[in-house]
Design a protein around this motif. Structure first.
Motif, mmCIF file in Angstrom:
data_model
loop_
_atom_site.group_PDB
_atom_site.id
_atom_site.type_symbol
_atom_site.label_atom_id
_atom_site.label_comp_id
_atom_site.label_asym_id
_atom_site.label_seq_id
_atom_site.Cartn_x
_atom_site.Cartn_y
_atom_site.Cartn_z
ATOM 1 N N GLY A 76 0.841 -1.185 0.000
ATOM 2 C CA GLY A 76 0.000 0.000 0.000
ATOM 3 C C GLY A 76 0.879 1.239 0.000
ATOM 4 O O GLY A 76 2.115 1.150 -0.107
ATOM 5 N N PRO A 77 0.283 2.421 0.129
ATOM 6 C CA PRO A 77 1.090 3.648 0.103
ATOM 7 C C PRO A 77 2.213 3.674 1.135
ATOM 8 O O PRO A 77 3.342 4.061 0.816
ATOM 9 C CB PRO A 77 0.053 4.747 0.367
ATOM 10 C CG PRO A 77 -1.222 4.183 -0.189
ATOM 11 C CD PRO A 77 -1.172 2.718 0.121
ATOM 12 N N ALA A 82 7.888 3.349 2.165
ATOM 13 C CA ALA A 82 8.989 2.834 2.989
ATOM 14 C C ALA A 82 10.046 2.169 2.114
ATOM 15 O O ALA A 82 11.255 2.380 2.304
ATOM 16 C CB ALA A 82 8.451 1.845 4.021
ATOM 17 N N ALA A 83 9.611 1.368 1.138
ATOM 18 C CA ALA A 83 10.561 0.725 0.218
ATOM 19 C C ALA A 83 11.373 1.769 -0.525
ATOM 20 O O ALA A 83 12.583 1.610 -0.721
ATOM 21 C CB ALA A 83 9.809 -0.172 -0.755
ATOM 22 N N GLY A 84 10.706 2.846 -0.929
ATOM 23 C CA GLY A 84 11.418 3.917 -1.626
ATOM 24 C C GLY A 84 12.485 4.568 -0.775
ATOM 25 O O GLY A 84 13.607 4.806 -1.233
ATOM 26 N N LEU A 113 -4.742 14.014 0.703
ATOM 27 C CA LEU A 113 -3.359 14.206 1.133
ATOM 28 C C LEU A 113 -3.232 15.607 1.697
ATOM 29 O O LEU A 113 -3.366 16.597 0.971
ATOM 30 C CB LEU A 113 -2.402 14.022 -0.047
ATOM 31 C CG LEU A 113 -2.337 12.622 -0.671
ATOM 32 C CD1 LEU A 113 -1.456 12.646 -1.917
ATOM 33 C CD2 LEU A 113 -1.810 11.607 0.325
ATOM 34 N N ASN A 114 -3.024 15.709 3.004
ATOM 35 C CA ASN A 114 -2.875 17.029 3.603
ATOM 36 C C ASN A 114 -1.395 17.417 3.620
ATOM 37 O O ASN A 114 -0.555 16.764 2.995
ATOM 38 C CB ASN A 114 -3.503 17.060 5.003
ATOM 39 C CG ASN A 114 -2.873 16.061 5.962
ATOM 40 O OD1 ASN A 114 -1.732 15.637 5.786
ATOM 41 N ND2 ASN A 114 -3.623 15.682 6.992
ATOM 42 N N ALA A 115 -1.058 18.474 4.334
ATOM 43 C CA ALA A 115 0.325 18.966 4.333
ATOM 44 C C ALA A 115 1.295 17.892 4.807
ATOM 45 O O ALA A 115 2.422 17.801 4.312
ATOM 46 C CB ALA A 115 0.433 20.209 5.218
ATOM 47 N N ARG A 116 0.864 17.070 5.743
ATOM 48 C CA ARG A 116 1.729 16.019 6.290
ATOM 49 C C ARG A 116 2.065 14.987 5.214
ATOM 50 O O ARG A 116 3.224 14.614 5.014
ATOM 51 C CB ARG A 116 1.032 15.351 7.476
ATOM 52 C CG ARG A 116 1.901 14.388 8.274
ATOM 53 C CD ARG A 116 1.065 13.724 9.378
ATOM 54 N NE ARG A 116 0.364 14.708 10.167
ATOM 55 C CZ ARG A 116 0.860 15.331 11.231
ATOM 56 N NH1 ARG A 116 2.091 15.051 11.623
ATOM 57 N NH2 ARG A 116 0.150 16.209 11.902
ATOM 58 N N ILE A 375 -3.867 7.715 5.536
ATOM 59 C CA ILE A 375 -2.792 7.685 4.538
ATOM 60 C C ILE A 375 -1.685 8.673 4.892
ATOM 61 O O ILE A 375 -0.495 8.400 4.662
ATOM 62 C CB ILE A 375 -3.346 7.955 3.122
ATOM 63 C CG1 ILE A 375 -2.272 7.660 2.062
ATOM 64 C CG2 ILE A 375 -3.869 9.388 2.997
ATOM 65 C CD1 ILE A 375 -2.798 7.691 0.647
ATOM 66 N N ASN A 376 -2.042 9.786 5.480
ATOM 67 C CA ASN A 376 -1.040 10.809 5.804
ATOM 68 C C ASN A 376 -0.088 10.346 6.905
ATOM 69 O O ASN A 376 1.123 10.558 6.819
ATOM 70 C CB ASN A 376 -1.744 12.106 6.206
ATOM 71 C CG ASN A 376 -2.539 12.702 5.066
ATOM 72 O OD1 ASN A 376 -1.980 13.124 4.059
ATOM 73 N ND2 ASN A 376 -3.860 12.719 5.189
ATOM 74 N N SER A 377 -0.623 9.697 7.929
ATOM 75 C CA SER A 377 0.244 9.205 8.998
ATOM 76 C C SER A 377 1.138 8.076 8.500
ATOM 77 O O SER A 377 2.295 7.944 8.928
ATOM 78 C CB SER A 377 -0.598 8.734 10.195
ATOM 79 O OG SER A 377 -1.488 7.686 9.824
ATOM 80 N N GLY A 378 0.630 7.242 7.584
ATOM 81 C CA GLY A 378 1.440 6.169 7.033
ATOM 82 C C GLY A 378 2.599 6.687 6.195
ATOM 83 O O GLY A 378 3.731 6.194 6.288
ATOM 84 N N LEU A 379 2.319 7.690 5.370
ATOM 85 C CA LEU A 379 3.394 8.289 4.566
ATOM 86 C C LEU A 379 4.418 8.983 5.450
ATOM 87 O O LEU A 379 5.630 8.926 5.190
ATOM 88 C CB LEU A 379 2.797 9.285 3.563
ATOM 89 C CG LEU A 379 1.946 8.676 2.441
ATOM 90 C CD1 LEU A 379 1.291 9.773 1.610
ATOM 91 C CD2 LEU A 379 2.782 7.764 1.545
#
Length: 508
Positions: A76-77, A82-84, A113-116, A375-379
């Motif tokens: 997932g995102p 993380a791989a990147g 997708l917010n600022a984070r 999604i923002n916290s995961g990224l």
């Protein structure tokens, strides 16, 4: 050994066999040792004649074992990001995903997708953020519309994009990296914590085992890695609380030519749902479902005329603007083809169980949709992991845990608060929350406070004043509310607002 100036090489294979055994027992650290042995074997076997030996992966493939410096579970995102970051730090990484490679990015759901989240993409590759903003849609305002009444218009900063569109951008970038390998339809079946090996089941029923120095778990809110850690790692525990509700979606192209509903605006229907336009031009209407208490027309999978009519009336009651401008009969009927889904709110005792495992994203701190932070916290987790790889290469996972554990626990608090707002809190709690919200809005207008928690998540403050950590946001919110809560509670008592729902009082 050297003898009479002649290179000794006939028994090099014995060293290779030993290296393979060590790799089985100790994981990818010894892959480097095996490579050194092979290089040495080539040199001593030479003095003019090079001896070619197979690569680590080739030798281990013959033994049924694959090797990577890092394994990422979940494409997932968060996992792809993380791989990147791991590849960017110069390490080899293998990404495993139980599902097939996704093809239809619009088969997922819209996220903001917010600022984070945008900042995390930018730190991986500025072109990723630019592409996300290009294919997504700018969100300029969030309107709070309970019971067809607009009670607030919140300026926002973010990009609406499909969840799998984000994943697709990250996948394209990852596939361009030579040190990232992908294994689709590889379902994790077990982890051997002693040998640091993971076994995966393939679609044909066969199994494949991989060894890694370190493992990143990004396999979602019902993480298998997290479950295996609970079962086998001492002193590790995790709480997983159900959302308490489900979500179902309707999609529609909208009434041709309608201009009443602005695509730059997202709409929160109080505790009933959410409305926004997707980047492909279709409108997404998600509605909350309470399986144990909602009427059959909400929970049923049968598009009978009676159910469809009641659903239309329900939307008219709570989202008239959507009923009049966005939905047609086909959209209402497709509601019954959409399976309701739910989730859990997660809190882990630590984020680096067993030392060689790092838990990120929903696997570490799954929230629920009302927070807008999934999604923002995961990224952000992936970006922080990237920082720790640079700053603490000797033990990046311990550094990640120290940095992110307070934020993961703060996220759980935010998620549980959001859950209470969606799952019909008692009347007095609703009234107190409303009065506190009004009080905070007044304090912000009078410049008593810089901004609220929402201003630093979905609002413009995160982009202009800087991104605050989740721990900082929770502490700020608690300070701000501490002065208002006693007053609001006292007023609720004075006006004799019931503590419990009328039905509960009657049963009692």
């Amino acid at each position: 050994m050297w003898g009479g100036g002649v290179a000794w090489s006939p028994d090099i294979d014995e060293y290779v066999d030993l290296a393979v055994w060590l790799m089985r027992m100790c994981g990818a650290i010894n892959a480097a040792v095996a490579q050194c042995l092979r290089v040495a074997g080539s040199c001593v076997g030479g003095m003019g004649t090079a001896v070619a030996y197979p690569s680590n992966d080739a030798v281990l493939a013959g033994q049924g074992l694959g090797v990577a410096e890092y394994i990422v579970i979940g494409a997932g995102p968060a996992g792809l990001a993380a791989a990147g970051f791991i590849a960017k730090a110069g390490s080899r990484v293998a990404v495993f995903e139980g599902r097939p490679k996704p093809e239809n990015v619009f088969g997922s759901y819209p996220v903001v997708l917010n600022a984070r989240g945008l900042s995390a993409l930018e730190s991986l590759d500025p072109t990723l953020m630019a592409k996300a903003q290009e294919i997504g849609m700018a969100v300029k305002e969030l309107h709070i519309v309970p019971d067809n009444k607009t009670v607030a218009k919140v300026p926002t900063y973010g990009t609406c994009i499909m969840r799998d569109q984000t994943a697709h951008l990250l996948l394209e970038a990852a596939e361009a990296q030579e040190n990232i390998s992908f294994y689709w339809e590889h379902k994790l079946s077990s982890i051997d914590f002693q040998t640091k090996t993971c076994t995966f089941e393939l679609p044909d029923g066969s199994q494949k085992t991989f060894s890694a120095e370190r493992l990143v778990a990004a396999d979602g809110n019902r993480s298998r890695v997290r479950r295996f850690c609970e079962e086998h790692v001492a002193d590790f525990s995790a709480d997983a609380d159900p959302w308490g509700f489900q979500l179902r979606f309707m999609n529609s192209k909208g009434v041709p030519g309608q201009t009443e509903v602005n695509p730059d605006v997202h709409f929160v229907l109080g505790d009933k749902g959410y409305v926004c336009q997707q980047p492909n031009g279709e409108w997404s209407i998600s509605l909350r479902v309470l399986p144990d208490s909602d009427e059959e027309f909400i929970t049923s999978d049968q598009a009978t005329d009676e159910n469809v009519q009641k659903l239309k009336e329900y939307v008219q009651t709570y989202a008239k603007f959507a009923a009049d401008n966005l939905l047609d009969d086909e959209a209402y009927r497709k509601w019954y083809d959409c399976k309701a889904f739910d989730g859990v709110v997660v809190k882990c005792s630590c984020l680096n169980p067993a030392g060689w495992i790092c838990i990120i994203g929903d696997a570490a701190h799954a929230v629920q949709p009302a927070t807008g932070e999934g999604i923002n916290s995961g990224l952000e987790d992936a970006a922080v992991l990237g920082e720790m790889l640079k700053e603490h290469p000797e033990d990046p996972f311990a550094a990640f845990d120290q940095r992110q554990r307070p934020n993961a626990h703060a996220l759980q608090k935010l998620a549980l608060q959001a859950k209470d707002r969606v799952t019909k809190p008692p009347p007095r709690t609703q009234a107190v929350n409303l009065m506190v919200t009004i009080g905070l809005a007044m304090a912000k207008k009078l410049h008593i406070i810089e901004g609220t928690r929402e201003d630093f998540t979905i609002g413009e403050k995160a982009a202009t004043a800087g991104i605050k950590s989740y721990d900082e946001l929770v502490q700020m919110d608690e300070r701000q509310r501490s002065k208002l809560l006693p007053v609001a509670t006292a007023l609720a008592k004075i006006f004799r607002i019931p503590k419990e729902h009328p039905a509960t009082q009657t049963q009692a």
